[in-house]
Design an enzyme around this catalytic site. Sequence first.
Site, PDB file in Angstrom:
ATOM      1  N   SER A  46       0.851  -1.192   0.000  1.00 23.46           N
ATOM      2  CA  SER A  46       0.000   0.000   0.000  1.00 23.46           C
ATOM      3  C   SER A  46       0.880   1.233   0.000  1.00 23.46           C
ATOM      4  O   SER A  46       1.632   1.465   0.951  1.00 23.46           O
ATOM      5  CB  SER A  46      -0.903   0.004   1.234  1.00 23.46           C
ATOM      6  OG  SER A  46      -1.362   1.315   1.451  1.00 23.46           O
ATOM      7  N   ASP A  76      -4.561   3.696  -2.154  1.00 22.17           N
ATOM      8  CA  ASP A  76      -5.627   4.067  -1.212  1.00 22.17           C
ATOM      9  C   ASP A  76      -6.138   5.477  -1.457  1.00 22.17           C
ATOM     10  O   ASP A  76      -5.401   6.444  -1.325  1.00 22.17           O
ATOM     11  CB  ASP A  76      -5.096   3.983   0.223  1.00 22.17           C
ATOM     12  CG  ASP A  76      -4.955   2.544   0.681  1.00 22.17           C
ATOM     13  OD1 ASP A  76      -5.941   1.793   0.570  1.00 22.17           O
ATOM     14  OD2 ASP A  76      -3.863   2.177   1.148  1.00 22.17           O
ATOM     15  N   MET A  98      -8.668   8.316  -0.253  1.00 20.11           N
ATOM     16  CA  MET A  98      -9.461   8.744   0.911  1.00 20.11           C
ATOM     17  C   MET A  98      -9.940  10.173   0.702  1.00 20.11           C
ATOM     18  O   MET A  98      -9.202  11.000   0.158  1.00 20.11           O
ATOM     19  CB  MET A  98      -8.614   8.664   2.179  1.00 20.11           C
ATOM     20  CG  MET A  98      -8.027   7.290   2.429  1.00 20.11           C
ATOM     21  SD  MET A  98      -7.144   7.249   3.990  1.00 20.11           S
ATOM     22  CE  MET A  98      -6.444   5.595   3.922  1.00 20.11           C
ATOM     23  N   MET A 106     -11.991   4.743  -0.817  1.00 18.02           N
ATOM     24  CA  MET A 106     -12.636   5.034   0.471  1.00 18.02           C
ATOM     25  C   MET A 106     -13.248   6.414   0.325  1.00 18.02           C
ATOM     26  O   MET A 106     -12.812   7.392   0.933  1.00 18.02           O
ATOM     27  CB  MET A 106     -11.600   4.978   1.603  1.00 18.02           C
ATOM     28  CG  MET A 106     -11.159   3.547   1.897  1.00 18.02           C
ATOM     29  SD  MET A 106      -9.610   3.477   2.813  1.00 18.02           S
ATOM     30  CE  MET A 106      -8.455   3.531   1.458  1.00 18.02           C
ATOM     31  N   HIS A 112      -8.262   1.319  -4.219  1.00 19.86           N
ATOM     32  CA  HIS A 112      -9.173   1.077  -3.099  1.00 19.86           C
ATOM     33  C   HIS A 112      -9.852   2.404  -2.777  1.00 19.86           C
ATOM     34  O   HIS A 112      -9.240   3.296  -2.191  1.00 19.86           O
ATOM     35  CB  HIS A 112      -8.347   0.549  -1.905  1.00 19.86           C
ATOM     36  CG  HIS A 112      -9.124   0.409  -0.643  1.00 19.86           C
ATOM     37  ND1 HIS A 112      -8.525   0.183   0.591  1.00 19.86           N
ATOM     38  CD2 HIS A 112     -10.457   0.436  -0.398  1.00 19.86           C
ATOM     39  CE1 HIS A 112      -9.447   0.101   1.523  1.00 19.86           C
ATOM     40  NE2 HIS A 112     -10.634   0.253   0.951  1.00 19.86           N
ATOM     41  N   ASP A 146      -6.553  -6.343   3.963  1.00 18.19           N
ATOM     42  CA  ASP A 146      -5.928  -5.012   4.042  1.00 18.19           C
ATOM     43  C   ASP A 146      -5.928  -4.518   5.479  1.00 18.19           C
ATOM     44  O   ASP A 146      -6.985  -4.245   6.042  1.00 18.19           O
ATOM     45  CB  ASP A 146      -6.732  -4.059   3.136  1.00 18.19           C
ATOM     46  CG  ASP A 146      -6.119  -2.676   3.020  1.00 18.19           C
ATOM     47  OD1 ASP A 146      -5.044  -2.434   3.579  1.00 18.19           O
ATOM     48  OD2 ASP A 146      -6.750  -1.832   2.340  1.00 18.19           O
ATOM     49  N   MET A 189     -11.318  -5.729   5.037  1.00 16.72           N
ATOM     50  CA  MET A 189     -10.530  -4.825   5.874  1.00 16.72           C
ATOM     51  C   MET A 189     -10.263  -5.503   7.215  1.00 16.72           C
ATOM     52  O   MET A 189     -11.191  -5.935   7.896  1.00 16.72           O
ATOM     53  CB  MET A 189     -11.289  -3.520   6.132  1.00 16.72           C
ATOM     54  CG  MET A 189     -11.504  -2.631   4.918  1.00 16.72           C
ATOM     55  SD  MET A 189     -10.006  -2.231   4.011  1.00 16.72           S
ATOM     56  CE  MET A 189      -9.062  -1.343   5.242  1.00 16.72           C
ATOM     57  N   HIS A 200      -1.087  -1.233  -4.411  1.00 14.67           N
ATOM     58  CA  HIS A 200      -2.351  -0.920  -3.725  1.00 14.67           C
ATOM     59  C   HIS A 200      -2.428   0.589  -3.509  1.00 14.67           C
ATOM     60  O   HIS A 200      -1.548   1.187  -2.897  1.00 14.67           O
ATOM     61  CB  HIS A 200      -2.435  -1.681  -2.394  1.00 14.67           C
ATOM     62  CG  HIS A 200      -3.751  -1.515  -1.698  1.00 14.67           C
ATOM     63  ND1 HIS A 200      -4.881  -2.205  -2.064  1.00 14.67           N
ATOM     64  CD2 HIS A 200      -4.118  -0.718  -0.660  1.00 14.67           C
ATOM     65  CE1 HIS A 200      -5.884  -1.854  -1.277  1.00 14.67           C
ATOM     66  NE2 HIS A 200      -5.457  -0.943  -0.422  1.00 14.67           N
TER      67      HIS A 200
HETATM   68  C1  DX5 Z   1      -6.234   1.676   5.445  1.00 20.95           C
HETATM   69  C2  DX5 Z   1      -5.738   1.351   4.057  1.00 20.95           C
HETATM   70  C3  DX5 Z   1      -4.638   0.382   4.003  1.00 20.95           C
HETATM   71  C4  DX5 Z   1      -3.380   0.782   4.744  1.00 20.95           C
HETATM   72  C5  DX5 Z   1      -2.781  -0.459   5.302  1.00 20.95           C
HETATM   73  O1  DX5 Z   1      -7.414   2.380   5.355  1.00 20.95           O
HETATM   74  O2  DX5 Z   1      -6.801   0.821   3.278  1.00 20.95           O
HETATM   75  O3  DX5 Z   1      -4.348  -0.018   2.667  1.00 20.95           O
HETATM   76  O4  DX5 Z   1      -2.419   1.415   3.935  1.00 20.95           O
HETATM   77  O5  DX5 Z   1      -1.686  -0.113   6.050  1.00 20.95           O
HETATM   78  P1  DX5 Z   1      -0.978  -1.144   7.033  1.00 20.95           P
HETATM   79  O6  DX5 Z   1      -0.487  -2.295   6.220  1.00 20.95           O
HETATM   80  O7  DX5 Z   1       0.112  -0.304   7.615  1.00 20.95           O
HETATM   81  O8  DX5 Z   1      -2.005  -1.559   8.054  1.00 20.95           O
HETATM   82 ZN    ZN Z   2      -6.371  -0.089   1.271  1.00 23.27          ZN
END
Ligand code: DX5
Ligand code: ZN
Length: 227
Positions: free
Chosen positions: A8, A35, A37, A69, A67, A176, A138, A33
């Site tokens: 990620s 992310d 947000m 969010m 991903h 994840d 998750m 990956h």
């Molecule tokens: C959290 C993200 C993850 C995050 C995971 O909302 O979706 O992808 O980067 O990070 P680690 O592996 O540090 O838990």
């Molecule tokens: Zn993620």
Amino acid sequence: MAYRIAPSILSANFARLGEEVDNVLKSGADIVHFDVMDNHYVPNLTIGPLVCEALRKHGVTAPIDVHLMVKPVDRIIPDFAKAGATYITFHPEASEHIDRTIGLIRESGCKPGLVFNPATPLDVLDWTLDKLDMVLLMSVNPGFGGQKFIPHVLDKARQVRRMIEERGLSVSLEIDGGVGPANILEVAKAGVDTFVAGSAVFGAGKDSDPQRYNSIIAALRAELAKV
Ligand code: DX5
Ligand code: ZN
């Protein structure tokens, strides 16, 4: 089972993102990956389609696993498709019309996936699993890297793997949050095939060393070889 490691980039050094992604892929990672947000669906704000497109222009050819969010989701899907996303996953509670959103991702030329928070039930899979390329579980509450793995998600993983097998599908099962060398083996044993790891990977080694991700990726693979 073919296992895939998906670092990620949330925990990468954003000031040198292209280089970070190159290094992690050279070290043997399979998927990027990504992310997204929005400071609305989750209490954090990250990166959008422009950054995805910049990685493609930089020369990244590996699958990019977007991903989302964000809420709402539909407006941004075509932008990510144009920006070079491979997978686009979204949280069912962030879409008013889950089936329509899955169709929109597919029509845009990307592979759709659904993401389930630790306390979100899996019931929508009864009506969607055969339309998906990915189920993402998750194992932390979304919004931040570096949180602790929530163990009850292993039961959910076993349940989803059973559903995939019973229906004879080839959907990927991804996890994840809080994954690293200490727990990747038990996660794999629960039926997961694709492993997101943010802080465990990008926190490894010395910042100045371009090969610093070799040993962490090798350590994750060594654990997976024990399954
Ligand atoms: C959290 C993200 C993850 C995050 C995971 O909302 O979706 O992808 O980067 O990070 P680690 O592996 O540090 O838990
Ligand atoms: Zn993620």
